[in-house]
Enzyme design. Structure first.
Site, PDB file in Angstrom:
ATOM      1  N   LYS A  88      -4.008   2.973  -2.587  1.00 61.09           N
ATOM      2  CA  LYS A  88      -5.252   3.684  -2.866  1.00 61.09           C
ATOM      3  C   LYS A  88      -5.248   4.940  -2.006  1.00 61.09           C
ATOM      4  CE  LYS A  88      -9.063   1.346  -3.422  1.00 61.09           C
ATOM      5  NZ  LYS A  88      -9.211   1.437  -4.887  1.00 61.09           N
TER       6      LYS A  88
ATOM      7  N   MET B 177      -9.400   8.583   7.985  1.00 62.36           N
ATOM      8  CA  MET B 177      -9.832   9.196   6.727  1.00 62.36           C
ATOM      9  C   MET B 177     -10.931  10.233   6.944  1.00 62.36           C
ATOM     10  SD  MET B 177      -9.781   5.624   4.543  1.00 62.36           S
ATOM     11  CE  MET B 177     -10.512   4.711   5.915  1.00 62.36           C
TER      12      MET B 177
ATOM     13  N   ASP C  88       0.817  -1.205   0.000  1.00 58.11           N
ATOM     14  CA  ASP C  88       0.000   0.000   0.000  1.00 58.11           C
ATOM     15  C   ASP C  88       0.854   1.260   0.000  1.00 58.11           C
ATOM     16  OD1 ASP C  88      -2.392  -1.326  -0.038  1.00 58.11           O
ATOM     17  OD2 ASP C  88      -2.841  -1.060   2.084  1.00 58.11           O
TER      18      ASP C  88
END
Length: 279
Positions: free
Chosen positions: A68, A183, A46
């Site tokens: 991502k 997030m 990642d």
């Protein structure tokens, strides 16, 4: 000297290990994670995996980026999952290395289900999630007996990139003294408004921990009512962990990294205030 990897499992050809790399500091890798790195033929990693962790890989290992990041071009999750299947079917020892913990907002469950669907052998190796380890590096404990007996972890956006509408903001605001959000920086204005509308104090402490557990770590302390304006003015950007609750005040006493740089820590972060435990 005893081999630290003696007796640990082998990463077999044709199998996949889903491994958590922790929040940043390579020293937070588990022994199982280090063992996987030294065996893997291919490492699919990642964006949030610290590059220093990858230095533990064997020289012949192939590195494939599968990060991502919100708002940026990223591989589709289904394509990442099927790539793991493809590599395993080629007889490779496959390591899927994910920041934090693969099962905490890391899509590890989705990838594992794809492996099950295609009958690929796999192992799950938990990692230290940023919502705990990253806050610890900021000197903020997620639980403290004088403050809370409950904590809620949530994500600040869903798969479409907006604040999840299935979150019961009123229930969380009233029932969880400490809220840890992944997030959430982009939508902190709406999230703060939701929490205050549900009864949280505008003066409640909030902290943003950016690039947690790395040399670039930055911590912004603010309040619920000022969070959006302060984070905008700061120019800070994700990745960040956001925490809401009285535990943020403990940073004045527990900022151990700051103390290494000369910060004087306060013996009584609450200044003898009476805290009301709401859960």
């Amino acid at each position: 000297m005893t081999d630290m990897f003696a007796g640990l499992p082998e990463l077999e050809p044709g199998s996949v290990w889903l491994v958590g790399a922790g929040p940043g500091d390579p020293g937070l890798l588990t022994l199982h994670a280090a063992n996987a790195l030294r065996q893997a033929d291919v490492i699919v990693h990642d964006a949030l995996v610290n590059g220093d962790c990858l230095k533990l890989a064997k020289a012949s290992a192939a590195l494939e980026f599968a990060g991502k990041r919100g708002g940026k071009p990223s591989p589709k999750q289904r394509d990442i999952s099927l790539r793991l299947v493809e590599l395993a079917r080629e007889g490779k020892r496959v390591l899927r290395l994910k920041g934090g913990d693969p099962f905490v907002f890391g899509r590890g469950g989705e990838e594992a289900l794809t492996l099950v669907e295609h009958r690929i052998p796999f192992r799950i190796v938990p990692g230290i999630t940023a919502g705990i380890g990253g806050l610890a590096y900021a000197g903020i404990p997620v639980t403290h007996r004088e403050v809370n007996h409950a904590v809620t972890f949530l994500t600040g956006h869903d798969s479409s990139g907006v604040v999840p509408d299935r979150i019961n903001w009123e229930g969380i605001a009233k029932g969880s003294p400490v809220i840890v959000m992944y997030m959430a920086m982009k939508h902190i204005g709406q999230i703060s408004a939701n929490l205050m509308a549900a009864g949280r104090s505008p003066d409640e402490p909030v902290a943003f921990v950016c690039n947690a557990a790395t040399p670039e770590q930055v911590v912004l302390e603010t309040t619920l009512s000022s969070a959006e304006a302060d984070v905008t003015a700061s120019g800070l950007e994700p990745p960040a962990i956001v925490v809401v609750g009285e535990v943020v005040r403990l940073r004045a006493s527990l900022d151990w990294l700051g103390a290494l740089d000369g910060r004087a820590l306060a013996p009584d972060p609450f200044s003898s205030r009476i805290l009301r435990n709401s859960a």
